[in-house]
Design a protein around this motif. Structure first.
Motif, PDB file in Angstrom:
ATOM      1  N   SER B  45      49.340  38.191  38.780  1.00 37.96           N
ATOM      2  CA  SER B  45      50.061  36.571  38.566  1.00 37.96           C
ATOM      3  C   SER B  45      48.824  36.861  37.288  1.00 37.96           C
ATOM      4  CB  SER B  45      50.086  36.035  39.681  1.00 37.96           C
ATOM      5  OG  SER B  45      49.061  35.541  40.426  1.00 37.96           O
ATOM      6  N   ARG B  46      49.853  35.342  36.530  1.00 36.01           N
ATOM      7  CA  ARG B  46      48.411  34.492  35.342  1.00 36.01           C
ATOM      8  C   ARG B  46      47.311  33.683  36.012  1.00 36.01           C
ATOM      9  NH1 ARG B  46      50.886  33.975  30.029  1.00 36.01           N
ATOM     10  NH2 ARG B  46      49.465  32.348  29.999  1.00 36.01           N
ATOM     11  N   ARG B  47      47.811  33.418  37.192  1.00 36.78           N
ATOM     12  CA  ARG B  47      47.430  32.518  38.621  1.00 36.78           C
ATOM     13  C   ARG B  47      45.842  33.171  38.389  1.00 36.78           C
ATOM     14  NH1 ARG B  47      48.576  29.322  43.318  1.00 36.78           N
ATOM     15  NH2 ARG B  47      46.523  28.010  42.954  1.00 36.78           N
ATOM     16  N   ALA B  48      45.823  34.413  38.795  1.00 33.46           N
ATOM     17  CA  ALA B  48      44.942  35.221  39.942  1.00 33.46           C
ATOM     18  C   ALA B  48      44.110  35.263  38.387  1.00 33.46           C
ATOM     19  CB  ALA B  48      45.181  36.394  40.361  1.00 33.46           C
ATOM     20  N   PHE B  49      44.535  35.872  36.981  1.00 32.89           N
ATOM     21  CA  PHE B  49      43.660  36.554  36.669  1.00 32.89           C
ATOM     22  C   PHE B  49      42.632  35.156  36.484  1.00 32.89           C
ATOM     23  CE2 PHE B  49      42.224  37.241  32.167  1.00 32.89           C
ATOM     24  CZ  PHE B  49      42.376  39.435  32.457  1.00 32.89           C
ATOM     25  N   ALA B  50      43.453  33.948  36.469  1.00 34.19           N
ATOM     26  CA  ALA B  50      42.492  33.286  35.146  1.00 34.19           C
ATOM     27  C   ALA B  50      41.792  32.351  36.348  1.00 34.19           C
ATOM     28  CB  ALA B  50      43.609  32.333  35.210  1.00 34.19           C
ATOM     29  N   VAL B  51      41.824  32.772  37.337  1.00 32.66           N
ATOM     30  CA  VAL B  51      41.091  31.810  37.882  1.00 32.66           C
ATOM     31  C   VAL B  51      39.865  33.044  38.371  1.00 32.66           C
ATOM     32  CG1 VAL B  51      40.593  31.750  40.826  1.00 32.66           C
ATOM     33  CG2 VAL B  51      42.917  30.728  39.801  1.00 32.66           C
ATOM     34  N   THR B  52      40.336  34.431  38.438  1.00 31.04           N
ATOM     35  CA  THR B  52      38.645  35.607  38.561  1.00 31.04           C
ATOM     36  C   THR B  52      38.602  35.546  37.157  1.00 31.04           C
ATOM     37  OG1 THR B  52      41.098  36.598  39.523  1.00 31.04           O
ATOM     38  CG2 THR B  52      38.913  38.121  38.658  1.00 31.04           C
ATOM     39  N   ALA B  53      38.630  35.538  36.092  1.00 34.56           N
ATOM     40  CA  ALA B  53      37.941  35.375  34.775  1.00 34.56           C
ATOM     41  C   ALA B  53      37.191  33.911  35.260  1.00 34.56           C
ATOM     42  CB  ALA B  53      38.809  34.639  33.268  1.00 34.56           C
ATOM     43  N   VAL B  54      37.956  32.863  35.595  1.00 34.90           N
ATOM     44  CA  VAL B  54      36.948  31.528  36.042  1.00 34.90           C
ATOM     45  C   VAL B  54      35.858  31.746  36.901  1.00 34.90           C
ATOM     46  CG1 VAL B  54      36.732  28.689  36.896  1.00 34.90           C
ATOM     47  CG2 VAL B  54      38.952  29.678  35.390  1.00 34.90           C
ATOM     48  N   VAL B  55      35.747  32.543  37.959  1.00 35.30           N
ATOM     49  CA  VAL B  55      34.512  32.794  38.989  1.00 35.30           C
ATOM     50  C   VAL B  55      34.282  33.827  38.150  1.00 35.30           C
ATOM     51  CG1 VAL B  55      34.274  34.571  40.666  1.00 35.30           C
ATOM     52  CG2 VAL B  55      36.337  33.453  40.659  1.00 35.30           C
ATOM     53  N   SER B  56      34.846  34.899  37.418  1.00 32.98           N
ATOM     54  CA  SER B  56      33.584  35.407  36.686  1.00 32.98           C
ATOM     55  C   SER B  56      32.451  34.577  35.787  1.00 32.98           C
ATOM     56  CB  SER B  56      34.086  36.771  35.705  1.00 32.98           C
ATOM     57  OG  SER B  56      33.122  36.689  34.455  1.00 32.98           O
ATOM     58  N   PHE B  57      32.756  33.683  34.709  1.00 33.21           N
ATOM     59  CA  PHE B  57      31.370  32.616  34.456  1.00 33.21           C
ATOM     60  C   PHE B  57      30.629  32.064  35.543  1.00 33.21           C
ATOM     61  CE2 PHE B  57      34.883  33.434  31.041  1.00 33.21           C
ATOM     62  CZ  PHE B  57      33.704  33.492  29.759  1.00 33.21           C
ATOM     63  N   ALA B  58      31.549  31.980  36.145  1.00 28.37           N
ATOM     64  CA  ALA B  58      30.718  30.940  36.939  1.00 28.37           C
ATOM     65  C   ALA B  58      29.243  31.897  38.245  1.00 28.37           C
ATOM     66  CB  ALA B  58      31.755  30.259  38.672  1.00 28.37           C
ATOM     67  N   VAL B  59      30.016  33.141  38.015  1.00 31.68           N
ATOM     68  CA  VAL B  59      29.046  33.914  38.512  1.00 31.68           C
ATOM     69  C   VAL B  59      27.706  34.375  37.794  1.00 31.68           C
ATOM     70  CG1 VAL B  59      28.272  36.347  39.045  1.00 31.68           C
ATOM     71  CG2 VAL B  59      30.316  35.580  39.750  1.00 31.68           C
ATOM     72  N   LEU B  60      27.982  34.144  36.532  1.00 28.14           N
ATOM     73  CA  LEU B  60      27.081  34.163  35.060  1.00 28.14           C
ATOM     74  C   LEU B  60      26.091  33.537  35.860  1.00 28.14           C
ATOM     75  CD1 LEU B  60      26.977  36.554  32.784  1.00 28.14           C
ATOM     76  CD2 LEU B  60      28.251  34.901  31.769  1.00 28.14           C
TER      77      LEU B  60
END
Lengths: 274, 292
Positions: B45-60
């Motif tokens: 879902s779009r939402r899952a995609f967005a959340v994952t993208a945010v998580v990726s930045f957060a990890v960085l």
């Protein structure tokens, strides 16, 4: 060309387009691919005459060169030997007098249904109001009025092919060349399209040269069936199709239909074994 | 973090999936069949995609924070996120920095637009006609493997060290690639569409005008979008040599004084500018070619 454009002006272009025009003469056409050791003969000495307004189907297994033959008539490929003439004029390249419907729809995806249909007239510089009249007419003939402003991607396969037929006819061609146009459609849509095509042909009376490997389709649609065989591609036999009355779906149950189907099935099967 | 992970699961597979997950938890022995969460090529879902993208930045950001705030790396080499944000705000508050941004944007745009103006028609010719391909592509293939950066000394001889030198470097960096990519885009236009236009009476020129040019446009815009990214890379290279303005210069100057936070800001600003131009292209593509 000028004859077609002129008659478009008095709004009854097809009357003139069909008047005695549209005879195809295929004279000893041979087609070779490659050269030297790799040379491969796709077609050998094809001789066939199709009368004006006739509906002829070329039936044959895949790889028998039937599509190549059609493309030579269209002028999209050259014959290695022999020639094709339409109303006595030798074919040297593709032209508006021979409309073509491809299996893969080939609609211009950036144009609406109406704009696709008006493509040919627009190229010829037909004024917008006359173009509108032509597209209105063919939208009606192919029952696409409700979809005039749709883009091709919004249409089903069957509708796309209707647009392709309308687009070819709107150009007032002498002959309509159809290269397995319904091959990609599901069974039900295919039957509907066959009836729609006959309906259109009855109204327009252009010459139709139709390619298929579907025996039922060939019998249902055509006045004459030309069977081709492979290795190299050549004409094996011709059949006149004489079915009684109007071609309605019920004609598929008619004994004459079934008899011809049996014969053609046997012939094609035999060819494949040989 | 754990919460975000849970979110992804629920968002992607809906209530039914989480129910299945609960069942799985309650009766482990039965092991009821459950859909895999991460499936090859399947949409999420779009939402899952967005959340994952945010998580990726957060990890960085997290890794960066641990390394810098935890004093695991000398702050001269790796400034803290806080320091970078502060420098970012400080620098963007000065007129001088906006001047650097302005001149860099000007150079990139000029070099890129010039390259497009010359390369796109040539690419169309090379893609449309075999003879055009034979004439244009072999030399281009050869030149494009010459690194644009190696042209810098030559460019300085030709164009001095003024604005034209930078624009010329960006032009050279983009031009040859662009011709080849546009030619490849053109060759992807369906041959059947061109043939259809011929059977409808089109002349050769009409087929180019009414089929090839409209058909190639979405791919062309995408190619330009990719190329603009390259233009920014060449800009920085151009601005590392003999200049006193532009973002590349700002980065070089910061390096001389070991102001790593300013280097970070320079890189981030370039990244943001690239992102903005990329989004503009993506938006245009969607807007102008709804038929794709």
């Amino acid at each position: 060309m000028s004859g077609i454009a002129a008659s478009a002006r008095d709004g009854d272009r097809t009357e003139t387009a069909r008047a005695g025009a549209g005879e195809i003469a295929i004279r000893g056409v041979t087609k070779n691919y490659g050269a030297g050791k790799k040379e491969f003969r796709a077609l050998e000495d094809i001789r066939l005459t199709i009368a004006a307004n006739e509906f002829v189907t070329i039936l044959g297994p895949s790889g028998c060169g039937k599509s190549t033959l059609l493309r030579i008539v269209a002028g999209l490929e050259d014959a290695s030997e022999g020639e094709v003439a339409v109303d006595g004029a030798t074919v040297v390249g593709p032209g508006a007098d021979r409309g073509m419907v491809f299996q893969g729809y080939t609609l211009f995806p950036w144009l609406t249904v109406r704009e696709n249909i008006e493509y040919g007239p627009k190229l010829r510089g037909v004024p917008i109001l006359e173009r509108r009249a032509v597209s209105d007419r063919y939208l009606r003939v192919t029952r696409l009025e409700a979809f005039a402003n749709h883009l091709p991607k919004q249409l089903s396969g069957g509708m796309k092919q209707r647009v392709a037929i309308a687009r070819a006819l709107a150009n007032g061609p002498k002959v309509l060349l159809m290269d397995e146009p319904f091959g990609a459609l599901d069974a039900q849509t295919k039957l509907e399209m066959q009836e729609a095509l006959l309906d259109v042909w009855e109204k327009e009376k252009t010459t139709v040269l139709f390619i298929t490997h579907d025996i039922d389709e060939a019998i249902f649609l055509s006045q004459r069936i030309v069977v081709m065989g492979a290795g190299p591609g050549r004409i094996v036999r011709e059949y006149e199709v004489s079915l009684p009355g109007e071609r309605s779906p019920e004609v598929r149950e008619h004994p004459a239909f079934l008899r011809l189907k049996r014969e053609l099935t046997g012939l094609l099967k035999h060819k494949e074994e040989a | 973090m754990a919460n975000a992970g849970e979110e992804i699961g629920t968002a992607a597979f809906g209530g039914a999936a989480s129910e299945a997950a609960r069942t799985a938890g309650s009766s482990q022995a039965a092991r009821p069949a459950r859909r895999q969460r991460i499936r090859i090529f399947e949409d999420i879902s779009r939402r899952a995609f967005a959340v994952t993208a945010v998580v990726s930045f957060a990890v960085l950001l997290l890794v960066w924070s641990i390394l810098s705030y935890g004093k695991m790396v000398n702050p001269v080499f790796l400034p803290t996120p806080g320091a970078v944000v502060k420098t970012f705000a400080d620098l963007l508050g000065t007129q001088a920095y906006w001047h650097h941004i302005g001149i860099s944007v000007f150079r990139v745009t000029s070099g890129f637009v010039l390259a497009c103006l010359v390369a796109i028609p040539l690419g169309l010719v090379a893609g449309t006609f075999r003879i055009g391909e034979a004439f244009l592509e072999p030399p281009m293939e050869f030149i494009r493997y010459m690194p644009a950066v190696a042209f810098i000394p030559l460019i300085m001889v030709w164009a001095g060290i003024g604005e034209w030198a930078k624009i010329l470097l960006i032009f050279i960096g983009c031009f040859f690639q662009l011709v080849l990519m546009v030619a490849a885009d053109t060759r992807q236009v369906s041959k059947e569409l061109v043939q259809a236009s011929f059977t409808l009476g089109a002349t050769r020129w009409q087929a180019i005008q009414t089929v090839i040019i409209p058909a190639v446009q979405p791919r062309l815009l995408n190619t330009m979008r990719l190329m603009l990214g390259w233009a920014w890379t060449y800009l920085v290279v151009a601005e590392l040599v003999a200049v006193n303005s532009g973002l590349g210069y700002a980065i070089m100057k910061a390096q001389r004084f070991l102001n790593t936070d300013q280097i970070f800001v320079g890189i981030i600003v370039i990244g943001l500018l690239g992102l903005i131009s990329d989004r503009i292209f993506a938006f245009l593509n969607k807007r102008m070619y709804p038929w794709v």
